[in-house]
Design a protein around this motif. Structure first.
Motif, PDB file in Angstrom:
ATOM      1  N   THR A 141       0.918  -1.033   0.105  1.00 52.63           N
ATOM      2  CA  THR A 141       0.062   0.086  -0.007  1.00 52.63           C
ATOM      3  C   THR A 141       0.948   1.342   0.056  1.00 52.63           C
ATOM      4  N   THR A 163       0.939   4.284  -2.957  1.00 52.27           N
ATOM      5  CA  THR A 163       0.948   5.523  -2.406  1.00 52.27           C
ATOM      6  C   THR A 163       2.048   6.329  -2.964  1.00 52.27           C
ATOM      7  N   MET A 209      -8.972   4.027   0.957  1.00 51.71           N
ATOM      8  CA  MET A 209      -8.572   2.751   0.217  1.00 51.71           C
ATOM      9  C   MET A 209      -9.863   1.869  -0.287  1.00 51.71           C
ATOM     10  N   PRO A 236      -4.808   2.293  -2.614  1.00 52.87           N
ATOM     11  CA  PRO A 236      -5.218   3.860  -2.368  1.00 52.87           C
ATOM     12  C   PRO A 236      -5.972   4.389  -3.473  1.00 52.87           C
TER      13      PRO A 236
END
Lengths: 332, 306
Positions: free
Chosen positions: A52, A56, A174, A179
């Motif tokens: 994640t 991002t 999310m 994201p």
């Protein structure tokens, strides 16, 4: 006359695609090798949280690099995207903190302000370099300074803060650990891929990069397509500004210093030729991943900042050397 | 077009600053700042301009730099001020070594020089045979105030990381040393220390990755507030509320974060007044001829939630 050339350009497309697939396979393998390496040598690399994080972390660079791909494909360069992003963020920051608007209107206003600012700067870059046939390197270097100065002027060098809560929500939202801002970037990649491969406009972008004179002789307005490419690049800088604001909940006039270089690096590592006409936005996507994975993995491994910077530099050079050989074998 | 106008206006403004003739007999103070793109120096400049209007008994010529590493333009500014024959130069050096020689030239030309914000390097001063006092905050001491606040909160053995400023910048080095002093004093465990070049977005990325590598981080020392904001955002996305963050500078944007506990503390070195105070001291020296001595420390204060 025009239609004939168009079908010729279209006929050239499949050959391009095969080459593109080979290109991307190579970059994909490099990315895979990096991922395997970091998974073996660090314990947290392949954890959901870290994935994640990487998504991002590459989002802003990816958004900028999508627009940059168009500009580099026509054989240009845009050095102003980092500054334009900061300028767009500051204009949007001023808009979003205007009194007397509800959160929804304020956010809409900010998004419009950021994209329009980006489009405006990109249009100027394209129009000036196309009209006077000047190298985009120097025009966008000028814009780099203009936009940075304008960002500082508009904000009086102050960080703008206190944005509506909903905006912050969007920045950190999310879907299954992905994201939302990254999904926005992916949608941009898809649109760019479609436009570049399946529209006349896209084929002409490649055409201009390959042989500008031929496209001109075929009766197309090269200037118009150049302006369009730079305007798209400005637009993505504006979108990157929105992502920046939503993620960090501030607008800083000193944001994005050096981002243009990362965006260019992503495009080049992705196999797009600096002289134009060859490359793909899928490559750019992979290039952005390589830079992001490298930045993340080298910290996880515990390498010092200075070593990290050196290795990133080495990777850029190696990518261009590999591209040299790819181009050589493809030509045979 | 409007942009162009702004750019042209800015350029002309700078040119005028450098070129106006010295009309009346008020003492003239040349103020040399660092990057005016930096909120901190921008506020300082505004503070100095207001101070000039309030006092009204001196003329102010202020110049800034394009960016933090643009040493050359500071050296040029000193030389221009010597040529113009100003009475005093008040300077925040961008580099503590490079500025010693040009400032020595200014002193030899009979100009009162006051060094504020960042101290000139002692070794370099000795080499050049320059005696010059320093007026400014103790960056190391300030960082230690913030670090101590964190140390007290976490107690012995707390796991901390440092987010540094630009490698090689003097205030970045001093602040890192200050944090390390706190680490030593409170026997904290320093897990990692990395630069984010004073910038929010980079701090956000770098810290998010550090947090992955060291999920057991309990405290973060950021060398400025812009980076602290990036850290706070990374903590919010990671859903961590158990990690304490301290910053430095007390910029307005961190006010709400300190109030609601997302940040533990920051340090205020009263930047707005700093140039103004240094100018006061320079004017005193001009009128009395009494030189400043040693290190004139300016106030610093730890800022926490009320």
């Amino acid at each position: 006359m025009t239609t004939e050339t168009l079908s010729e350009t279209a006929a050239a497309a499949p050959k391009f695609s095969i080459r593109t697939v080979l290109h991307n396979a190579g970059i994909g393998l490099a990315l895979l090798a990096l991922i395997v390496f970091f998974s073996l040598f660090t314990e947290h690399f392949l954890t959901p949280n870290n994935i994640t994080n990487i998504l991002t972390q590459i989002t802003i660079n990816l958004v900028l690099a999508v627009g940059m791909t168009f500009v580099i494909l026509i054989g240009g360069i845009d050095l102003s995207v980092g500054s334009v992003m900061a300028f767009a963020a500051v204009v949007a920051g001023k808009a979003i903190t205007l009194p007397g608007f509800g959160p929804a209107e304020a956010i809409a206003l900010a998004v419009v302000a950021a994209t329009l600012t980006g489009v405006f700067c990109g249009f100027l870059n394209g129009a000036i370099s196309a009209y006077w046939s000047l190298p985009s390197f120097i025009i966008t270097l000028g814009m780099l300074n203009i936009a940075r100065g304008a960002a500082l002027q508009v904000s009086e060098a102050q960080t703008i803060y206190s944005f509506p809560f909903a905006f912050e929500e969007f920045g950190s939202a999310m879907i299954y650990g992905v994201p939302v801002v990254f999904l926005v970037a992916l949608v941009l990649v898809f649109i760019a891929w479609f436009v570049l491969n399946f529209t006349v406009f896209g084929r002409l972008i490649y055409g201009i990069g390959n042989n500008e004179e031929a496209v001109r002789l075929a009766g197309h307005s090269v200037a118009r397509y150049k302006i369009a490419a730079f305007t798209i690049c400005g637009l993505t800088a504006g979108i990157a500004a929105v992502v920046y604001m939503a993620r960090l909940n501030i607008s800083s006039p000193i944001a994005g210093i050096g981002f243009e270089l990362n965006a260019i690096a992503a495009v080049i590592i992705g196999g797009t030729s600096l002289s134009g006409g060859r490359g793909s936005v899928i490559g750019t996507l992979l290039g952005a991943f390589i830079i992001g994975v490298l930045a993340n993995g080298l910290i996880l491994i515990g390498l010092s900042d200075f070593m990290r910077q050196m290795i990133t530099g080495v990777v850029i050079i190696v990518a261009v050397i590999l591209d040299y050989y790819r181009a050589k074998y493809a030509a045979k | 077009m409007k942009l162009l106008k702004i750019a042209v206006a800015a350029a002309t403004g700078l040119a005028l600053l450098g070129g106006t003739a010295l009309a009346d007999d008020k003492p003239v103070v040349g103020l040399i700042m660092k990057s005016l793109a930096n909120e901190f120096f921008q506020n300082m400049m505004v503070g100095a301009e207001e101070h000039q209007k309030r006092r009204g008994d001196y003329e102010l010529k202020a110049v800034g730099m394009q960016n933090e590493t643009d040493f050359e333009s500071q050296i040029n500014a000193v030389e221009n001020f010597i040529t113009q024959g100003v009475d005093a130069i008040v300077v925040a050096p961008a580099d503590s070594r490079a500025m010693v020689r040009p400032l020595k030239k200014a002193m030899e030309a009979g100009i009162v020089v006051v060094n504020f914000d960042v101290a000139l390097d002692e070794e370099a001063k000795k080499q050049q045979g320059v005696e010059l006092a320093f007026v400014g905050p103790d960056n190391r001491g300030g960082a230690k105030l913030a670090g101590d606040a964190l140390g007290k909160k976490l107690g012995e053995g707390g796991n901390v990381v440092i987010i540094e400023g630009n490698p090689g910048a003097d205030n970045a080095t001093q602040r890192r040393l200050g944090f390390e002093d706190s680490v030593a004093e409170y026997k904290l465990d320093l897990l990692d220390s990395r630069t984010a070049h004073w910038e929010t977005e980079e701090a956000n990325q770098v810290f998010a990755t550090m947090l992955t590598a060291h999920p057991d981080i309990q405290g973060v020392m950021a060398a400025n507030d812009s980076m602290a904001i990036g850290v706070v955002k990374a903590l919010e996305s990671a859903g961590r509320t158990d990690i304490e963050v301290v910053g430095f500078d007390n910029i307005p944007a961190v006010g709400p974060m300190i109030e609601d506990g997302r940040m533990l503390a920051t340090v205020d070195q009263f930047g707005t007044d700093m140039a103004a105070n240094a100018i006061d001291m320079a004017l005193d020296v001009v009128s009395t001829g009494e030189q400043l001595q040693g290190w004139v420390k300016t106030p610093i204060e730890l800022v926490t939630a009320k």
